[in-house]
Each structure stands twice: as structure tokens, then as C-alpha cells.
Design a protein around this motif. Structure first.
Motif, PDB file in Angstrom:
ATOM      1  N   LEU A  15       0.851  -1.183   0.000  1.00 10.91           N
ATOM      2  CA  LEU A  15       0.000   0.000   0.000  1.00 10.91           C
ATOM      3  C   LEU A  15       0.890   1.237   0.000  1.00 10.91           C
ATOM      4  O   LEU A  15       1.937   1.260   0.646  1.00 10.91           O
ATOM      5  N   PHE A  16       0.461   2.271  -0.707  1.00 12.04           N
ATOM      6  CA  PHE A  16       1.197   3.540  -0.696  1.00 12.04           C
ATOM      7  C   PHE A  16       0.212   4.699  -0.603  1.00 12.04           C
ATOM      8  O   PHE A  16      -0.785   4.756  -1.324  1.00 12.04           O
ATOM      9  N   ALA A  17       0.498   5.596   0.328  1.00 14.76           N
ATOM     10  CA  ALA A  17      -0.326   6.775   0.528  1.00 14.76           C
ATOM     11  C   ALA A  17       0.567   8.008   0.534  1.00 14.76           C
ATOM     12  O   ALA A  17       1.780   7.920   0.728  1.00 14.76           O
ATOM     13  N   LEU A  18      -0.030   9.167   0.329  1.00 11.31           N
ATOM     14  CA  LEU A  18       0.676  10.438   0.403  1.00 11.31           C
ATOM     15  C   LEU A  18       0.218  11.180   1.642  1.00 11.31           C
ATOM     16  O   LEU A  18      -0.974  11.407   1.840  1.00 11.31           O
ATOM     17  N   TYR A  19       1.177  11.551   2.495  1.00 12.24           N
ATOM     18  CA  TYR A  19       0.892  12.323   3.703  1.00 12.24           C
ATOM     19  C   TYR A  19       0.808  13.797   3.339  1.00 12.24           C
ATOM     20  O   TYR A  19       1.662  14.329   2.644  1.00 12.24           O
ATOM     21  N   GLU A  20      -0.233  14.466   3.850  1.00 13.73           N
ATOM     22  CA  GLU A  20      -0.385  15.902   3.616  1.00 13.73           C
ATOM     23  C   GLU A  20      -0.983  16.581   4.837  1.00 13.73           C
ATOM     24  O   GLU A  20      -1.496  15.936   5.745  1.00 13.73           O
ATOM     25  N   GLN A  21      -0.882  17.885   4.858  1.00 11.24           N
ATOM     26  CA  GLN A  21      -1.588  18.740   5.796  1.00 11.24           C
ATOM     27  C   GLN A  21      -2.012  19.986   5.043  1.00 11.24           C
ATOM     28  O   GLN A  21      -1.314  20.426   4.126  1.00 11.24           O
TER      29      GLN A  21
END
Length: 464
Positions: A15-21
Motif C-alpha cells: 500500500l502507498f499513501a501520500l501524507y499531507e496537511q
């Protein structure tokens, strides 16, 4: 003996996700918005977020994840001045307002979003997430946090932050309330939506929840009809003993901010064992480990990129972040002075990594955060093949289900991952070649179901 759900299994897509704020200074290296190639000053523009989401969607990333805070990082020096100077997780816009727009311009990308159980009310929270689940066709997950900023507590009328264990107790009741609303208020066959019969919903199949607890009194019924997942996918990041217990009971996806693969495996083994003791399957609990990548076609180019990052990295900004995370004003400590350990913040950030149980000194912290590598964080610098090989080894040892890409610059870090690293991962069978469809939960579950499994705690509240 490991309780990993796939011990010794052949490599399979991670699984791959992109961390953001929704902040100018994002995540692990907030001062890097000063890098000439960074575009985070555009966070107030919908076009900035739409462009980022389209890149992630076209690359078949599993999720765009939003962290969030509810107060300024004002622990450093006792004011928010340094946080505002360096934009440390500031300004902090509301990510829940951004996600519906991004769902409209993407096909398959899922979205995770952080909401605190300490300051929200479960009734309005449940309606908001049901609406979001409807609008995204089930592509949404909730990152459950209990919050750690004193400034957030003051923003919600409290003199001080609720204590750590009390926050978890409040969270437990909060979860029970939203489960009752999401799972127990509307029967699966309540909605008829038949124009010819002039019948939208059967009143006898929609019921109040009449919850009366220590923190909440909620009559119900839930105002929203059942959404594609009913309960959004449940994400959680607590790594303390109490946090692991909470994860074993509720979480379907764990967010891990550790680098040592053996430490990660030990923690996951503990959570899996606790989950199985509750009647859950170990495979019901997936995980994402935070990862930063600096890559280029050659080692020399990758090192040059790293040096450019380092030249735009500022220690004071990192210490502001540290003070906010831990509740310790490190500006008041001499370098040889051990940090206090009595805090309601993130205590694991204050202890030596050698297992001695002793606190770090202020000098230790400054040394740890002197560079972009940030000591204990997982950061890979090298060619795409080198990065992919290290990911493969780390995943095999740690047992993590995948990785949360924490961008050092935006959108450059994502673009480098998409253009350079994904093809190298695909050669190793570690990255999917086709997009996933369906709800977020259905993609993670072996049975493809969009709903909580019968063994989940939340399923015990279902309308019979």
C-alpha cells in the motif's frame, strides 16, 4: 513465533499513501517550504490541491492522507511567534472542506482525514463523515486522534489539555456513539426510495440510539442514510501501550512513525496478538510506515538533491515542531540538561532509543534534528533501484503493509516518486499496475466487503 498475517510470503503489492496537511509547513520538515522548488505557499488555492490529487490518482496511489491540528505550536518560547515565522503546521486550514472537491476530480484515489475525538461532538461528526462517504462513493477513512496540543484545549474552552488516559476513555465512548449512529440507527433495508409507493424510508426501520454516557447524551436517530461503507475505514496512529490497545480494538489501518523494522515488527506483533484475542483476524489490521524519499537517476544527483534540501532546512523550525509534539519547551533547556518526562504530549519522542528508559537531553534532540534525516525517521536517499530495494527489505522485516510518503518538497517529492520509484517497485512486484476501484474498505479486506466484519467491535452495534 510471529503473528504476522503473511509470514514468509512472497513479495506482493504494498500500500502507498501520500501524507499531507492543509498547512504551509507540513509534517516532518516544516521549514522546507522555503526551498525554491516548493509550492506549498499555494495551499489556499483549490488548484494546488486538485493538481496534487490528480497526480496521486493517475499514479494509482491508494490514499491521500490529511493530518490536522486545532491550535498553533506555541510551546517553543511560550508563544506562537516562532511557529508563525516558520509556518510550523500553520496556518491550518480544514481538510474536510477540501476532500469533496478532490473526490470530484479523481476516479479511484481514496482519502484519509484526521479528526479529534477530544473536541468534536460524535453526532455532528457522524453526519459529516456519512455525507463525505456518500459524496466520495465510499473512498474515505477517518484517522482517530485524541489531540496533544495545549493550545487546542484552550481553543475549546479548557484550561488545560485532558490527560492522556482520560482522552482515550473519552475516545472509547465517542466511538461507541458513532458506531450506534452509523451501524445501529438505520437498518440495511430502511431505505426504499420508491416513487410509485411514495415511500422513501420505513420509519420502523430507523431508530433512535438513546445513548447516555459519562461524556455524551445522544438521542438520535442518525440524520444521514447509510453510506457506502456505513462506518468509514478506521485509521489510528497511537504507538503507546494504550494506543496499541485502542488500535487492536478499533483500527483497520495503523499509521507508524518509526524506522527500525524490528521495532515495527515487535509493535505490530503485539497489536495483532491483542486483536486476535478480541476475536479479530490479524489481517484485519493493516499498517502504513512513514517514509521520506530523496531520489534521482544517479547517486550523485540524489546526493545533490539532498544537499539542496539540507541548505533549506532550519533547526529552529524543527525544535518548534518538537516542542509542540511533546509539550516540552526545549528553548528553556541547556544542551546537557535531561528533558522532563511528565507531559501529556508525545512522550515517546523524549526517551532514548536504546530502551534504557532515560530521557534525551536538549543537546541530544538538537543533534537528532540537525539534518533532514531526522535521526529515527525512515528516509531513503539514492537511485530508484536502491530505494526500491531498501523498501523491499524493510517491508519484509517489519511486516508493514505499506508506506506513507511524507513529501519533503511539494509537489516535487511526489513527482519523483511517481516518475522514478514506482517503475522500480513495479519491477519487483511491490506496486500495483492497475488502479483499484470500490470503497476504501473493500480494497483492504480479503473478502472485498465494504462493511465492518462481524468480528469488529463496531459491528456489535448493528441494527438486528
Amino acid at each position: 513465533m510471529s503473528t504476522s498475517p503473511h509470514p514468509g510470503a512472497d513479495p506482493k503489492p504494498l500500500l502507498f499513501a501520500l501524507y499531507e496537511q492543509a498547512s504551509v509547513g507540513c509534517g516532518g520538515a516544516p521549514s522546507l517550504w522555503t526551498h525554491p522548488a516548493d509550492e506549498r505557499l499555494g495551499i489556499n488555492s483549490l488548484s494546488y490541491w486538485s493538481s496534487l490529487a490528480r497526480i496521486a490518482d493517475q499514479a494509482n496511489l491508494d490514499m491521500l492522507f490529511f493530518a490536522d491540528v486545532l491550535g498553533f505550536y506555541d510551546g517553543y518560547g511560550g508563544t506562537a511567534d516562532a511557529a508563525l515565522k516558520w509556518a510550523v503546521e500553520a496556518p491550518a486550514n480544514d481538510p474536510l472542506m477540501i476532500i469533496p472537491a478532490l473526490a470530484a476530480v479523481t476516479e479511484n484515489l481514496a482519502f484519509g482525514v484526521t479528526v479529534s475525538t477530544s473536541y468534536e461532538h460524535p453526532f455532528t461528526h457522524a453526519r459529516r463523515f456519512s455525507t463525505l462517504d456518500h459524496l466520495s462513493n465510499g473512498r474515505v477513512g477517518w484517522n482517530i486522534v485524541t489531540s496533544y496540543l495545549n493550545s487546542a484545549a484552550r481553543n475549546f474552552g479548557l484550561e488545560q489539555m485532558i490527560k492522556h488516559n482520560d482522552r482515550y476513555e473519552r475516545a472509547e465512548e465517542f466511538l461507541d456513539v458513532v458506531y450506534k449512529l452509523w451501524e445501529g440507527s438505520w437498518a440495511q433495508d430502511a431505505v426504499v426510495a420508491d416513487k410509485s409507493r411514495q415511500l422513501y424510508a420505513q420509519g420502523e426501520r430507523v431508530r433512535p440510539i438513546n445513548h447516555v454516557g459519562e461524556h455524551y447524551r445522544v438521542a438520535g436517530p442518525h440524520l444521514s442514510s447509510p453510506s457506502p461503507q456505513r462506518t468509514p475505514l478506521l485509521i489510528q496512529a497511537g504507538w503507546s501501550g494504550r494506543g496499541r490497545e485502542f488500535a487492536a480494538k478499533h483500527a483497520e489501518l495503523i499509521f507508524i512513525a518509526k524506522s527500525n523494522p524490528l521495532e515495527i515488527r515487535q509493535g505490530l506483533d503485539e497489536i495483532w496478538a491483542q486483536a486476535q484475542a478480541r476475536g479479530r483476524q490479524a489481517d484485519d489490521v493493516k499498517s502504513l510506515t512513514v517514509l521520506r524519499i530523496v531520489t534521482a537517476k544517479t547517486e550523485i544527483e540524489a546526493q545533490r538533491k539532498y544537499e539542496q534540501l539540507q541548505s533549506n532546512y532550519h533547526l529552529q523550525a524543527q525544535l518548534v515542531s518538537y516542542a509542540g509534539d511533546t509539550g516540552i519547551d526545549i528553548s528553556r533547556y541547556a544542551d546537557n540538561e535531561p528533558l522532563a518526562t511528565h507531559t501529556e504530549g508525545l512522550t515517546s519522542y523524549m526517551m532514548r532509543p536504546d530502551g534504557s528508559g532515560k530521557p534525551l537531553t536538549a543537546g541530544d534532540v538538537k543533534q537528532r534534528f540537525a539534518s533532514v534525516t531526522r535521526g529515527t525517521d525512515l528516509i531513503l536517499v539514492g537511485t530508484p533501484e536502491q530505494v526500491a530495494q531498501r523498501i523491499e527489505v524493510h517491508a519484509a522485516i517489519s511486516g508493514t503493509s505499506g508506506y506513507m510518503i511524507n513529501p519533503l518538497i511539494s509537489p516535487g517529492s511526489l513527482e519523483d516518486f511517481v516518475e522514478l520509484v514506482i517503475p522500480a517497485l513495479q519491477k519487483r512486484g511491490l506496486y500495483r499496475t492497475q488502479p483499484q476501484s470500490g470503497t476504501l474498505r473493500s480494497r483492504l479486506r480479503n473478502d472485498g466487503s465494504s462493511y465492518l466484519p462481524a468480528s469488529a467491535h463496531g459491528a456489535s452495534f448493528r441494527f438486528a
